[in-house]
Write a protein that holds these residues in place. Structure first.
Motif, PDB file in Angstrom:
ATOM      1  N   ASN A 250       0.827  -1.215   0.000  1.00 51.90           N
ATOM      2  CA  ASN A 250       0.000   0.000   0.000  1.00 51.90           C
ATOM      3  C   ASN A 250       0.858   1.261   0.000  1.00 51.90           C
ATOM      4  N   THR A 251       1.942   1.216   0.730  1.00 47.29           N
ATOM      5  CA  THR A 251       2.931   2.289   0.711  1.00 47.29           C
ATOM      6  C   THR A 251       4.301   1.641   0.523  1.00 47.29           C
ATOM      7  N   PHE A 252       5.260   2.429   0.074  1.00 50.42           N
ATOM      8  CA  PHE A 252       6.586   1.877  -0.170  1.00 50.42           C
ATOM      9  C   PHE A 252       7.115   1.193   1.091  1.00 50.42           C
ATOM     10  N   THR A 253       7.538  -0.067   0.929  1.00 48.65           N
ATOM     11  CA  THR A 253       8.031  -0.858   2.057  1.00 48.65           C
ATOM     12  C   THR A 253       9.367  -1.480   1.689  1.00 48.65           C
ATOM     13  N   LYS A 254      10.386  -1.082   2.432  1.00 46.56           N
ATOM     14  CA  LYS A 254      11.715  -1.655   2.238  1.00 46.56           C
ATOM     15  C   LYS A 254      11.815  -2.970   2.998  1.00 46.56           C
ATOM     16  N   THR A 255      12.668  -3.862   2.504  1.00 45.49           N
ATOM     17  CA  THR A 255      12.990  -5.050   3.281  1.00 45.49           C
ATOM     18  C   THR A 255      13.602  -4.636   4.616  1.00 45.49           C
ATOM     19  N   ASN A 256      13.466  -5.500   5.612  1.00 48.25           N
ATOM     20  CA  ASN A 256      14.082  -5.201   6.915  1.00 48.25           C
ATOM     21  C   ASN A 256      15.525  -5.701   6.991  1.00 48.25           C
ATOM     22  N   TYR A 257      16.002  -6.357   5.934  1.00 43.88           N
ATOM     23  CA  TYR A 257      17.395  -6.809   5.836  1.00 43.88           C
ATOM     24  C   TYR A 257      17.768  -7.783   6.955  1.00 43.88           C
ATOM     25  N   ARG A 258      16.821  -8.536   7.458  1.00 41.66           N
ATOM     26  CA  ARG A 258      17.083  -9.450   8.586  1.00 41.66           C
ATOM     27  C   ARG A 258      16.909 -10.892   8.140  1.00 41.66           C
ATOM     28  N   GLU A 259      18.037 -11.515   7.826  1.00 41.62           N
ATOM     29  CA  GLU A 259      17.984 -12.889   7.319  1.00 41.62           C
ATOM     30  C   GLU A 259      17.511 -13.892   8.353  1.00 41.62           C
ATOM     31  N   GLN A 260      17.529 -13.495   9.633  1.00 42.21           N
ATOM     32  CA  GLN A 260      17.185 -14.431  10.707  1.00 42.21           C
ATOM     33  C   GLN A 260      15.773 -14.998  10.559  1.00 42.21           C
ATOM     34  N   VAL A 261      14.886 -14.258   9.896  1.00 43.60           N
ATOM     35  CA  VAL A 261      13.504 -14.744   9.798  1.00 43.60           C
ATOM     36  C   VAL A 261      13.415 -16.029   8.990  1.00 43.60           C
ATOM     37  N   HIS A 262      14.426 -16.317   8.171  1.00 42.61           N
ATOM     38  CA  HIS A 262      14.425 -17.577   7.416  1.00 42.61           C
ATOM     39  C   HIS A 262      14.502 -18.775   8.359  1.00 42.61           C
ATOM     40  N   MET A 263      15.354 -18.652   9.383  1.00 45.81           N
ATOM     41  CA  MET A 263      15.615 -19.822  10.227  1.00 45.81           C
ATOM     42  C   MET A 263      15.031 -19.714  11.632  1.00 45.81           C
ATOM     43  N   ASP A 264      14.519 -18.541  11.992  1.00 51.91           N
ATOM     44  CA  ASP A 264      13.970 -18.314  13.322  1.00 51.91           C
ATOM     45  C   ASP A 264      12.681 -19.114  13.507  1.00 51.91           C
ATOM     46  N   PRO A 265      12.653 -20.113  14.428  1.00 57.96           N
ATOM     47  CA  PRO A 265      11.427 -20.906  14.620  1.00 57.96           C
ATOM     48  C   PRO A 265      10.301 -20.099  15.239  1.00 57.96           C
TER      49      PRO A 265
ATOM     50  N   ALA B  58       9.730 -16.738  14.356  1.00 57.46           N
ATOM     51  CA  ALA B  58       9.614 -15.505  13.586  1.00 57.46           C
ATOM     52  C   ALA B  58       8.160 -15.148  13.310  1.00 57.46           C
ATOM     53  N   ALA B  59       7.851 -13.852  13.424  1.00 57.37           N
ATOM     54  CA  ALA B  59       6.530 -13.352  13.070  1.00 57.37           C
ATOM     55  C   ALA B  59       6.382 -13.355  11.553  1.00 57.37           C
ATOM     56  N   LYS B  60       5.208 -13.757  11.085  1.00 56.81           N
ATOM     57  CA  LYS B  60       4.967 -13.800   9.644  1.00 56.81           C
ATOM     58  C   LYS B  60       5.155 -12.422   9.018  1.00 56.81           C
ATOM     59  N   SER B  61       4.739 -11.379   9.717  1.00 56.17           N
ATOM     60  CA  SER B  61       4.872 -10.029   9.161  1.00 56.17           C
ATOM     61  C   SER B  61       6.336  -9.665   8.958  1.00 56.17           C
ATOM     62  N   ASP B  62       7.209 -10.086   9.879  1.00 58.69           N
ATOM     63  CA  ASP B  62       8.634  -9.814   9.727  1.00 58.69           C
ATOM     64  C   ASP B  62       9.201 -10.556   8.521  1.00 58.69           C
ATOM     65  N   LYS B  63       8.770 -11.803   8.348  1.00 63.18           N
ATOM     66  CA  LYS B  63       9.249 -12.598   7.225  1.00 63.18           C
ATOM     67  C   LYS B  63       8.760 -12.011   5.904  1.00 63.18           C
ATOM     68  N   ASP B  64       7.512 -11.556   5.876  1.00 63.94           N
ATOM     69  CA  ASP B  64       6.968 -10.953   4.657  1.00 63.94           C
ATOM     70  C   ASP B  64       7.769  -9.724   4.247  1.00 63.94           C
ATOM     71  N   ILE B  65       8.120  -8.904   5.227  1.00 65.91           N
ATOM     72  CA  ILE B  65       8.865  -7.683   4.910  1.00 65.91           C
ATOM     73  C   ILE B  65      10.273  -8.021   4.433  1.00 65.91           C
ATOM     74  N   MET B  66      10.900  -9.002   5.048  1.00 69.02           N
ATOM     75  CA  MET B  66      12.240  -9.409   4.627  1.00 69.02           C
ATOM     76  C   MET B  66      12.232  -9.915   3.181  1.00 69.02           C
ATOM     77  N   LEU B  67      11.306 -10.810   2.865  1.00 67.43           N
ATOM     78  CA  LEU B  67      11.306 -11.472   1.563  1.00 67.43           C
ATOM     79  C   LEU B  67      10.625 -10.647   0.480  1.00 67.43           C
ATOM     80  N   ASN B  68       9.603  -9.879   0.852  1.00 67.02           N
ATOM     81  CA  ASN B  68       8.783  -9.208  -0.149  1.00 67.02           C
ATOM     82  C   ASN B  68       8.963  -7.693  -0.186  1.00 67.02           C
ATOM     83  N   GLY B  69       9.620  -7.143   0.839  1.00 64.02           N
ATOM     84  CA  GLY B  69       9.921  -5.721   0.795  1.00 64.02           C
ATOM     85  C   GLY B  69      10.940  -5.426  -0.290  1.00 64.02           C
ATOM     86  N   TRP B  70      10.942  -4.199  -0.790  1.00 65.81           N
ATOM     87  CA  TRP B  70      11.838  -3.816  -1.878  1.00 65.81           C
ATOM     88  C   TRP B  70      13.226  -3.533  -1.329  1.00 65.81           C
TER      89      TRP B  70
END
Length: 612
Positions: free
Chosen positions: A260-275, A277-289
């Protein structure tokens, strides 16, 4: 009257053919392991057309109309009976004249795979093409392109380096001992600003014309292959540039990740392996620009997946690429990267690729590699990584203090964790690159430290990578990163000094060049430093000792991180010495007649070939 009719006929055909602006991939091949290829057809309201083909051995399986009427996707199946030639694509629309576009099927050239696969036998040299050498000033500016900047005094503008400039200096690279070139992305980057670095490509099948275009790329690769030098292509799966035609006029809304508005990735690779991890954090990491001018590609979209994967196969087959470096690897969808890896492996079993994993922690880095060894839940197929953990460890070894977890101990600990990788020898080790402060500056311009790190780079496990200019003591800090992307002195005709030549280098620069050259060429000619086994000892009092060995040779490496010289008693290292009585210092050529005690200068890494 005939002239008028001819003109009308020509104009009609120009209008008809103009309806198809692009067909990608640009061509394909018979005899591929995967018989399927999806063509992207782009043109004004092209989806109003239906397509027919009549070509022996090729079937049109499906044609897909998508949200944007300017796109049509065709699924072709190329059977084993198909021969090389031109397929006629017949575009039909009720009430309109049929027109034809030719699509070429080529025969595969098996000779292009002679060098394929970058491995621990290689010494990789990283070049930013715009900043290395200008071999063809005529392409410095190209009419019609968005970025018309050309100013060598600006770190953000283009400087004019090109592929011909690299060709002109292959003798220099070969003398240094280089066996593989990694170029920062060479695809067209028609962004209006900072287009020089290439990481926001606006074309998928075209080399930037300011580098010389596809033909210059082919010429460079052929010239490299004649010298036994491999070519590594830098790929960006995660994002395109905003000026890519599929971004400016997207096939469908979910071609990229939308917010909806410009969203940058959070640059936090930990969400890949963090058991946890919040889904919203993972979405921003993988899908943010990654940035405003780098839209994040939707790697769940099957059309996106085909488009990206096929383009990479095309470059291998068309140009004879030997290896890939995968940019911003941690920001990709790992399920897609696994699919991508399977597709590449199926066509090119010898092909290798390594991913940029600028992450923190050995488990985090190993998580992205192949074989599901540490409970990833997926086999990414990634064979190796840019080994940032080894990078930070060698910096600590050279600059850190002594202690239980400091200095050379960190280097030891890093390699003690190699059990996490299927093949740690596929990891790329380095001292700097285009995003990091230059190595000489990192070690405080201490020449002894400089040589110590170079010796480590060319004797440790993995694939060593050197950033252009490190061998001639180029320096600066990456703040901002443009400062570490300066021009190689001598790459431009008006440069005051030409450091590609010995006469143009200072005495200290020649000493550095010779040091790299000696070790790199020794490594090139001695497999023991390529795929030989490694044996390391727990560091004591700032001294780190390791061995590389095989059935034919044993190399002993002693890193003294202390500010004073030592006489090293070798009784503790008998397992590595294995009965050898003498040695030769690889760098100096000095003969050592007894191994009971070794004189090791302060702040140095000494490399010995052991003799019986």
């Amino acid at each position: 009257m005939r002239i008028v009719i001819a003109i009308i006929f020509i104009c009609f055909h120009l209008v008809s053919f103009a309806q198809v602006n692009r067909i990608e991939p640009l061509n394909w091949w018979v005899g591929m392991n995967n018989p399927n290829v999806q063509l992207l057809i782009y043109g004004d309201n092209i989806s109003k057309k239906t397509v027919e083909i009549d070509y022996t051995g090729v079937e049109l399986i499906n044609q897909h109309k998508v949200e944007n009427p300017n796109y049509l996707f065709l699924d072709l199946k190329i059977l084993p009976t198909a021969k090389a030639g031109n397929i006629s694509l017949l575009f039909k629309e009720q009430g309109k004249k049929t027109f034809v576009k030719k699509y070429e099927l080529k025969s595969r050239d098996e000779s292009k795979r002679a060098l394929q696969g970058v491995n621990a036998s290689d010494f990789v040299y990283l070049i930013m093409p715009d900043r290395f050498a200008n071999g063809d000033p005529s392409n410095d500016r190209v009419k019609g392109m968005a970025d018309q900047s050309l100013n060598r005094d600006s770190m953000y503008y283009r400087h004019g380096g090109d592929l011909q400039g690299i060709i002109n200096n292959l003798d220099y690279l070969q003398e240094l001992g280089v066996t593989a070139l990694w170029l920062n992305p060479v695809l067209t980057n028609d962004q209006p600003l900072t287009s020089y670095h290439g990481y926001a490509n606006t074309e998928s099948y075209h080399v930037d014309p300011r580098f010389g275009g596809n033909e210059a790329y082919r010429k460079l690769i052929d010239a490299c292959h004649k010298r036994g030098i491999k070519m590594i292509q830098d790929l960006v799966h995660n994002h395109f540039g905003t000026e890519h035609y599929t971004i400016k006029d997207m096939p469908m809304k979910d071609w990229v990740h939308q917010w909806n508005t410009f969203t940058k990735t959070n640059y936090r690779e930990q969400v890949h392996m963090d058991p946890y991890a919040a889904k919203s954090d993972k979405d921003i990491m993988l899908n943010g620009w990654f940035d405003r001018h780098m839209p994040d590609m939707n790697q769940d979209n099957p059309y996106v997946k085909n488009y990206i994967t096929q383009s990479h196969i095309w470059w291998i087959e068309e140009m004879g690429i030997d290896g890939f470096r995968l940019d911003t690897y941690a920001y990709n969808d790992l399920a897609f990267m696994s699919e991508w890896g399977k597709a590449i492996d199926a066509e090119y079993p010898k092909m290798t690729y390594f991913g940029e994993t600028w992450v923190h922690g050995i488990p985090n880095q190993a998580y992205f590699t192949k074989s599901n060894r540490i409970n990833q839940g997926i086999d990414t197929k990634l064979q190796g990584v840019t080994d940032f953990q080894a990078y930070w460890a060698i910096n600590e070894a050279l600059n850190g203090k002594f202690g239980w977890m400091d200095g050379v101990v960190r280097l030891y600990n890093t390699f003690a964790s190699d059990f996490m990788y299927e093949d740690p020898y596929q990891n790329v080790v380095f001292l700097d690159n285009h995003d990091l402060s230059r190595y000489l500056s990192v070690v405080g311009e201490d020449f002894n430290k400089y040589k110590s790190g170079i010796a480590w780079l060319l004797t440790t496990r993995g694939i060593p990578q050197l950033y252009y200019g490190t061998e001639i003591l180029m320096k600066n800090f990456a703040s901002p990163d443009g400062l570490v992307r300066e021009d190689f002195p001598g790459g431009w005709s008006k440069d005051k000094a030409n450091k590609f030549n010995r006469a143009g280098r200072s005495e200290k620069e020649n000493e550095a060049f010779d040091y790299v050259k000696t070790l790199a060429n020794y490594r090139k000619n001695n497999p023991v430093l390529q795929d030989g086994k490694m044996l390391q000892y727990i560091p004591e009092d700032g001294i780190y000792v390791y061995f590389r060995y095989d059935d034919h040779k044993r190399i002993m490496i002693v890193m003294n991180s202390k500010q004073e010289a030592i006489n090293l008693q070798t009784k503790r290292f008998q397992e590595g010495i294995a009965g050898r009585q003498q040695a030769i210092n690889i760098v100096t050529g000095a003969q050592i007649n007894s191994l009971e005690e070794l004189a090791i200068p302060a702040v140095s890494t000494q490399v010995f070939e052991l003799k019986k």
